[in-house]
Design a protein around this motif. Structure first.
Motif, mmCIF file in Angstrom:
data_model
loop_
_atom_site.group_PDB
_atom_site.id
_atom_site.type_symbol
_atom_site.label_atom_id
_atom_site.label_comp_id
_atom_site.label_asym_id
_atom_site.label_seq_id
_atom_site.Cartn_x
_atom_site.Cartn_y
_atom_site.Cartn_z
ATOM 1 N N ILE A 73 0.876 -1.068 -0.068
ATOM 2 C CA ILE A 73 -0.018 -0.072 -0.030
ATOM 3 C C ILE A 73 0.767 1.001 -0.143
ATOM 4 C CG2 ILE A 73 -1.993 1.350 1.358
ATOM 5 C CD1 ILE A 73 -2.708 -1.350 0.183
ATOM 6 N N SER A 74 0.673 2.142 -1.108
ATOM 7 C CA SER A 74 1.360 3.484 -0.923
ATOM 8 C C SER A 74 0.672 4.513 -0.462
ATOM 9 C CB SER A 74 1.473 3.676 -2.547
ATOM 10 O OG SER A 74 0.410 4.148 -3.035
ATOM 11 N N PRO A 75 1.359 5.516 0.159
ATOM 12 C CA PRO A 75 0.449 6.559 0.529
ATOM 13 C C PRO A 75 -0.908 7.199 -0.466
ATOM 14 C CG PRO A 75 2.732 7.109 0.790
ATOM 15 C CD PRO A 75 2.598 5.842 -0.069
ATOM 16 N N LYS A 76 -0.611 6.844 -1.536
ATOM 17 C CA LYS A 76 -1.704 7.410 -2.689
ATOM 18 C C LYS A 76 -2.837 6.300 -2.322
ATOM 19 C CE LYS A 76 -2.607 8.290 -7.530
ATOM 20 N NZ LYS A 76 -1.955 8.277 -8.487
ATOM 21 N N ASP A 77 -2.691 4.947 -2.241
ATOM 22 C CA ASP A 77 -3.745 4.024 -2.289
ATOM 23 C C ASP A 77 -4.419 4.179 -1.087
ATOM 24 O OD1 ASP A 77 -2.484 2.667 -4.357
ATOM 25 O OD2 ASP A 77 -1.181 1.421 -2.943
ATOM 26 N N LEU A 78 -3.707 4.795 0.076
ATOM 27 C CA LEU A 78 -4.317 4.990 1.386
ATOM 28 C C LEU A 78 -5.356 6.048 1.373
ATOM 29 C CD1 LEU A 78 -4.372 4.192 4.429
ATOM 30 C CD2 LEU A 78 -2.523 5.449 5.097
ATOM 31 N N ALA A 79 -4.885 7.134 0.616
ATOM 32 C CA ALA A 79 -5.676 8.350 0.509
ATOM 33 C C ALA A 79 -6.816 7.985 -0.290
ATOM 34 C CB ALA A 79 -4.714 9.434 -0.125
ATOM 35 N N ALA A 80 -6.748 7.331 -1.387
ATOM 36 C CA ALA A 80 -7.985 6.729 -2.134
ATOM 37 C C ALA A 80 -8.818 6.127 -1.358
ATOM 38 C CB ALA A 80 -7.605 5.987 -3.488
ATOM 39 N N GLU A 81 -8.350 4.847 -0.467
ATOM 40 C CA GLU A 81 -9.086 4.131 0.386
ATOM 41 C C GLU A 81 -9.945 4.979 1.429
ATOM 42 O OE1 GLU A 81 -10.996 1.080 2.397
ATOM 43 O OE2 GLU A 81 -10.022 0.923 0.220
ATOM 44 N N LEU A 82 -9.195 5.904 1.990
ATOM 45 C CA LEU A 82 -9.993 6.670 3.195
ATOM 46 C C LEU A 82 -10.619 8.021 2.566
ATOM 47 C CD1 LEU A 82 -6.964 6.623 5.725
ATOM 48 C CD2 LEU A 82 -9.091 5.266 5.589
ATOM 49 N N GLY A 83 -10.633 8.508 1.190
ATOM 50 C CA GLY A 83 -11.161 9.535 0.579
ATOM 51 C C GLY A 83 -10.490 10.868 1.306
ATOM 52 N N ILE A 84 -9.264 10.715 1.464
ATOM 53 C CA ILE A 84 -8.594 12.183 2.163
ATOM 54 C C ILE A 84 -7.504 12.725 1.235
ATOM 55 C CG2 ILE A 84 -9.350 11.559 4.261
ATOM 56 C CD1 ILE A 84 -6.363 10.409 4.788
ATOM 57 N N SER A 85 -7.122 13.816 1.210
ATOM 58 C CA SER A 85 -6.052 14.407 0.475
ATOM 59 C C SER A 85 -4.765 13.851 0.739
ATOM 60 C CB SER A 85 -6.216 16.035 0.674
ATOM 61 O OG SER A 85 -5.592 16.398 1.933
ATOM 62 N N SER A 86 -3.840 14.037 -0.169
ATOM 63 C CA SER A 86 -2.457 13.754 0.035
ATOM 64 C C SER A 86 -1.842 14.409 1.287
ATOM 65 C CB SER A 86 -1.493 13.875 -1.278
ATOM 66 O OG SER A 86 -1.683 15.243 -1.565
ATOM 67 N N ALA A 87 -2.277 15.568 1.288
ATOM 68 C CA ALA A 87 -1.699 16.413 2.589
ATOM 69 C C ALA A 87 -2.282 15.708 4.069
ATOM 70 C CB ALA A 87 -1.854 17.880 2.591
ATOM 71 N N SER A 88 -3.665 15.335 4.025
ATOM 72 C CA SER A 88 -4.032 14.760 5.236
ATOM 73 C C SER A 88 -3.541 13.527 5.341
ATOM 74 C CB SER A 88 -5.610 14.690 5.073
ATOM 75 O OG SER A 88 -6.131 16.145 4.837
ATOM 76 N N THR A 89 -3.033 12.809 4.332
ATOM 77 C CA THR A 89 -2.532 11.316 4.379
ATOM 78 C C THR A 89 -1.171 11.451 5.085
ATOM 79 O OG1 THR A 89 -3.957 10.901 2.199
ATOM 80 C CG2 THR A 89 -1.931 9.298 3.099
ATOM 81 N N THR A 90 -0.493 12.345 4.640
ATOM 82 C CA THR A 90 0.763 12.740 5.280
ATOM 83 C C THR A 90 0.794 12.810 6.477
ATOM 84 O OG1 THR A 90 1.576 13.669 2.901
ATOM 85 C CG2 THR A 90 3.093 13.737 4.945
ATOM 86 N N ILE A 91 -0.187 13.806 7.140
ATOM 87 C CA ILE A 91 -0.263 13.955 8.523
ATOM 88 C C ILE A 91 -0.542 12.755 9.084
ATOM 89 C CG2 ILE A 91 -1.580 14.997 10.134
ATOM 90 C CD1 ILE A 91 -1.749 17.720 8.126
ATOM 91 N N LEU A 92 -1.553 12.114 8.523
ATOM 92 C CA LEU A 92 -2.052 10.581 9.072
ATOM 93 C C LEU A 92 -0.955 9.601 9.316
ATOM 94 C CD1 LEU A 92 -4.282 8.665 10.025
ATOM 95 C CD2 LEU A 92 -4.463 8.232 7.440
ATOM 96 N N ILE A 93 -0.195 9.699 8.236
ATOM 97 C CA ILE A 93 0.966 8.540 8.327
ATOM 98 C C ILE A 93 2.062 9.006 9.403
ATOM 99 C CG2 ILE A 93 2.931 7.620 7.074
ATOM 100 C CD1 ILE A 93 1.083 7.649 4.516
ATOM 101 N N ASP A 94 2.307 10.234 9.418
ATOM 102 C CA ASP A 94 3.075 10.891 10.237
ATOM 103 C C ASP A 94 2.846 10.539 11.699
ATOM 104 O OD1 ASP A 94 4.812 11.991 8.295
ATOM 105 O OD2 ASP A 94 4.061 14.019 8.786
ATOM 106 N N ARG A 95 1.559 10.585 12.007
ATOM 107 C CA ARG A 95 0.887 10.652 13.266
ATOM 108 C C ARG A 95 0.986 9.051 13.772
ATOM 109 N NH1 ARG A 95 -3.507 13.266 12.650
ATOM 110 N NH2 ARG A 95 -4.934 11.461 11.787
#
Length: 174
Positions: A73-95
């Motif tokens: 799973i790439s960050p892009k895959d995760l963003a698509a699954e969750l329906g969130i932006s790439s910026a939000s995905t980066t913050i989520l992954i960091d957390r």
């Protein structure tokens, strides 16, 4: 405690008819509402026990399922699954990295890319938190005769379609 819709059916309200099939349908819909309420409460308890928000928990569950299926799973895959932006995905992954639930690893075939993987600790925490409940749910589902299981699965699929269609109708302004 009696829900308003159950009381309305018993009172013969204007909203629902008096027919037996309508009463049966309302009983099924009320059972679904009780299940959804119980599931929502379970999700709140799980998020609290794991110290995460809803999106965090959904991300970890998605990553665990992907790992079991052998998918990267790439960050892009995760963003698509969750329906969130790439910026939000980066913050989520960091957390999630900071909390020890996921790690960023190099992609196995593309050295420019990263994959997101759940940690062993995360998997153990989810299993400890949800394992017994999932076991009880599986036991109940396994106890159904094959014909009943097929009917219930078809019913729930049709209800999912009806809800999805309602979302489409709402978006279209119907």
């Amino acid at each position: 405690m009696t829900s308003q819709s159950e009381a309305a059916v018993r009172a013969g309200s204007y909203w629902y008819g008096e027919e037996d099939r309508t009463r049966r349908a309302i009983s099924v819909l009320n059972a679904m509402r009780r299940y959804r309420s119980a599931e929502a409460a379970m999700r709140r308890r799980t998020r609290s026990a794991m110290g995460m928000g809803e999106t965090d928990l959904l991300a970890v569950q998605f990553l665990l399922q992907a790992r079991r299926a052998g998918r990267q799973i790439s960050p892009k895959d995760l963003a698509a699954e969750l329906g969130i932006s790439s910026a939000s995905t980066t913050i989520l992954i960091d957390r999630l990295v900071k909390s020890g639930h996921v790690e960023r690893e190099p992609h196995p075939t593309d050295r420019r890319a990263l994959v997101i993987v759940p940690t062993l600790t995360s998997d153990e925490e989810v299993r400890a938190t949800l394992g017994r409940m999932h076991g009880r749910m599986l036991e109940i589902a396994e106890s159904l005769p094959p014909e009943e299981a097929a009917v219930i699965a078809q019913f729930l699929d049709r209800m999912s379609d009806a809800v999805d269609d309602a979302e489409t109708d709402d978006a279209a302004g119907h």
